[in-house]
Design a protein around this motif. Structure first.
Motif, PDB file in Angstrom:
ATOM      1  N   ILE A  25       0.842  -1.203   0.000  1.00 22.97           N
ATOM      2  CA  ILE A  25       0.000   0.000   0.000  1.00 22.97           C
ATOM      3  C   ILE A  25       0.877   1.254   0.000  1.00 22.97           C
ATOM      4  CG2 ILE A  25      -1.776   1.320   1.271  1.00 22.97           C
ATOM      5  CD1 ILE A  25      -3.005  -1.274   0.444  1.00 22.97           C
ATOM      6  N   CYS A  26       1.802   1.310   0.931  1.00 23.67           N
ATOM      7  CA  CYS A  26       2.668   2.489   0.998  1.00 23.67           C
ATOM      8  C   CYS A  26       3.886   2.209   1.860  1.00 23.67           C
ATOM      9  CB  CYS A  26       1.909   3.682   1.579  1.00 23.67           C
ATOM     10  SG  CYS A  26       1.541   3.493   3.322  1.00 23.67           S
ATOM     11  N   ASN A  27       4.858   3.091   1.751  1.00 25.45           N
ATOM     12  CA  ASN A  27       6.025   3.049   2.621  1.00 25.45           C
ATOM     13  C   ASN A  27       6.103   4.359   3.392  1.00 25.45           C
ATOM     14  OD1 ASN A  27       8.896   2.352   3.502  1.00 25.45           O
ATOM     15  ND2 ASN A  27       9.196   4.299   2.414  1.00 25.45           N
ATOM     16  N   ARG A  28       6.480   4.266   4.651  1.00 29.22           N
ATOM     17  CA  ARG A  28       6.774   5.480   5.412  1.00 29.22           C
ATOM     18  C   ARG A  28       8.157   5.314   6.036  1.00 29.22           C
ATOM     19  NH1 ARG A  28       3.537   6.951   2.532  1.00 29.22           N
ATOM     20  NH2 ARG A  28       1.477   7.774   2.930  1.00 29.22           N
ATOM     21  N   SER A  29       9.016   6.311   5.811  1.00 31.52           N
ATOM     22  CA  SER A  29      10.367   6.275   6.379  1.00 31.52           C
ATOM     23  C   SER A  29      10.494   7.368   7.431  1.00 31.52           C
ATOM     24  CB  SER A  29      11.410   6.516   5.287  1.00 31.52           C
ATOM     25  OG  SER A  29      11.219   5.628   4.206  1.00 31.52           O
ATOM     26  N   ALA A  30      11.346   7.098   8.426  1.00 28.72           N
ATOM     27  CA  ALA A  30      11.522   8.074   9.503  1.00 28.72           C
ATOM     28  C   ALA A  30      12.420   9.229   9.081  1.00 28.72           C
ATOM     29  CB  ALA A  30      12.104   7.384  10.735  1.00 28.72           C
TER      30      ALA A  30
ATOM     31  N   THR B  52      10.329   1.866   6.852  1.00 29.45           N
ATOM     32  CA  THR B  52      11.775   1.764   6.732  1.00 29.45           C
ATOM     33  C   THR B  52      12.400   2.896   7.526  1.00 29.45           C
ATOM     34  OG1 THR B  52      11.462   2.913   4.628  1.00 29.45           O
ATOM     35  CG2 THR B  52      11.964   0.599   4.490  1.00 29.45           C
ATOM     36  N   LEU B  53      13.592   2.640   8.006  1.00 27.71           N
ATOM     37  CA  LEU B  53      14.268   3.668   8.792  1.00 27.71           C
ATOM     38  C   LEU B  53      14.565   4.881   7.914  1.00 27.71           C
ATOM     39  CD1 LEU B  53      15.665   4.185  11.560  1.00 27.71           C
ATOM     40  CD2 LEU B  53      17.760   3.513  10.416  1.00 27.71           C
ATOM     41  N   ALA B  54      15.159   4.621   6.742  1.00 25.23           N
ATOM     42  CA  ALA B  54      15.604   5.743   5.908  1.00 25.23           C
ATOM     43  C   ALA B  54      15.121   5.656   4.473  1.00 25.23           C
ATOM     44  CB  ALA B  54      17.126   5.811   5.935  1.00 25.23           C
ATOM     45  N   ARG B  55      14.830   6.818   3.897  1.00 26.09           N
ATOM     46  CA  ARG B  55      14.391   6.922   2.496  1.00 26.09           C
ATOM     47  C   ARG B  55      15.542   7.519   1.706  1.00 26.09           C
ATOM     48  NH1 ARG B  55      13.204   6.592  -1.954  1.00 26.09           N
ATOM     49  NH2 ARG B  55      11.237   7.007  -3.035  1.00 26.09           N
ATOM     50  N   SER B  56      16.064   6.750   0.744  1.00 19.58           N
ATOM     51  CA  SER B  56      17.230   7.267   0.001  1.00 19.58           C
ATOM     52  C   SER B  56      16.791   8.008  -1.250  1.00 19.58           C
ATOM     53  CB  SER B  56      18.193   6.145  -0.333  1.00 19.58           C
ATOM     54  OG  SER B  56      17.787   5.483  -1.492  1.00 19.58           O
TER      55      SER B  56
END
Ligand SMILES: [Zn+2]
Ligand SMILES: [Zn+2]
Length: 278
Positions: free
Chosen positions: A81-86, A274-278
């Motif tokens: 559905i979606c990704n959310r990164s911190a 995910t922790l980080a979005r690159s």
């Protein structure tokens, strides 16, 4: 017990503040001393704390990117559905993750876990506002190959998923396998990554059967009414870094296929943090 987004939000803020509070102990990252306040938890100095590149505004509703996004438009049917990164994957976060993943700096785990927890509480808040019935049923993680597991001694995604599950009162399951060792993603072109990820992950059907048993008592007819009413079963998929989304997409597809192969025909929704979005 599963926590509501508001409980989780306050808990996560409390933990994070305690974790980020300068203490008389040395900074977890740079080793500098900061003598202002005392905290029993591992801490960061003010400089390291201020260097966290939080994602505070989301531009792409699918991948959670803070700027305009071309990748999600190109992907025809995402299995998640979606990704959310911190946070954004910048040099600071690259260094922190390297300390944890390659140098075995385990003391960083609660810090990274708390950062990731903010992504989860944000996701929970966002979707609870859309539907009061929104709830995550189980946490799963992106697997690493056996080869890499031996090399590193642990799977960072699994550890972070366990942290999130523990803090939010959810069950965590190990249901995916990495089919073969792949060349490091960072050395590949975008096309190569997409093609390779497709066959990279498989689900472990016996592990899925065990999971369904824990979640719903195994017997389809005994499943809670909400499943019979057609409400989705929702998975939270955890990884450390989101780049093109091809890894989480392939994992989400493997979860769907695995649940179907195990004999459960149900509507599945997969949400990624995910922790980080690159
Ligand atoms: Zn520091
Ligand atoms: Zn996007």
């Amino acid at each position: 017990m599963r926590k509501s987004w508001s409980q989780l939000f306050f808990k996560s803020m409390h933990n994070l503040l305690a974790l980020l509070r300068p203490s008389t102990s040395t900074c977890l990252i740079c080793g500098r001393n900061d003598h202002r306040t005392v905290s029993a938890l591992p801490s960061l100095c003010s400089e390291c704390r201020e260097s966290i590149p939080w994602i505070s505004r989301i531009h792409c509703p699918i991948c959670g990117r803070p700027e305009r996004c071309g990748d999600c438009g190109r992907r025809h049917a995402a299995a998640f559905i979606c990704n959310r990164s911190a946070v954004q994957y910048n040099d600071t976060i690259r260094q922190w993750l390297a300390l944890y993943k390659y140098r075995g700096h385990e003391g960083l785990e609660p810090l990274l876990g708390e950062l990731l927890l903010t992504a989860y509480s944000g996701l929970l808040q966002e979707f609870s506002q859309r539907s009061k019935l929104f709830r995550i049923d189980a946490v799963v993680h992106v697997p690493v190959s056996t080869e890499r597991l031996h090399e590193r001694g642990f799977n960072q995604a699994e550890r972070l998923a366990a942290y999130i599950a523990k803090q939010s009162g959810l069950l965590h399951f190990d249901i995916l396998r990495r089919a073969r060792h792949s060349q490091k993603q960072s050395f590949k072109t975008r096309g190569e990554r997409l093609r390779d990820s497709r066959e990279l992950f498989v689900s472990n059907v016996p592990a899925i059967l065990k999971m369904m048993d824990r979640l719903f008592g195994g017997d389809v007819s005994a499943m809670p009414a909400r499943l019979n009413s057609g409400e989705s079963v929702r998975f939270l998929l955890v990884d450390d870094i989101y780049t093109t989304g091809s890894t989480v997409n392939a994992c989400a597809r493997a979860v769907r296929e695995g649940v179907n192969w195990a004999g459960f025909q149900m509507h599945i929704e997969i949400y990624t943090i995910t922790l980080a979005r690159s």
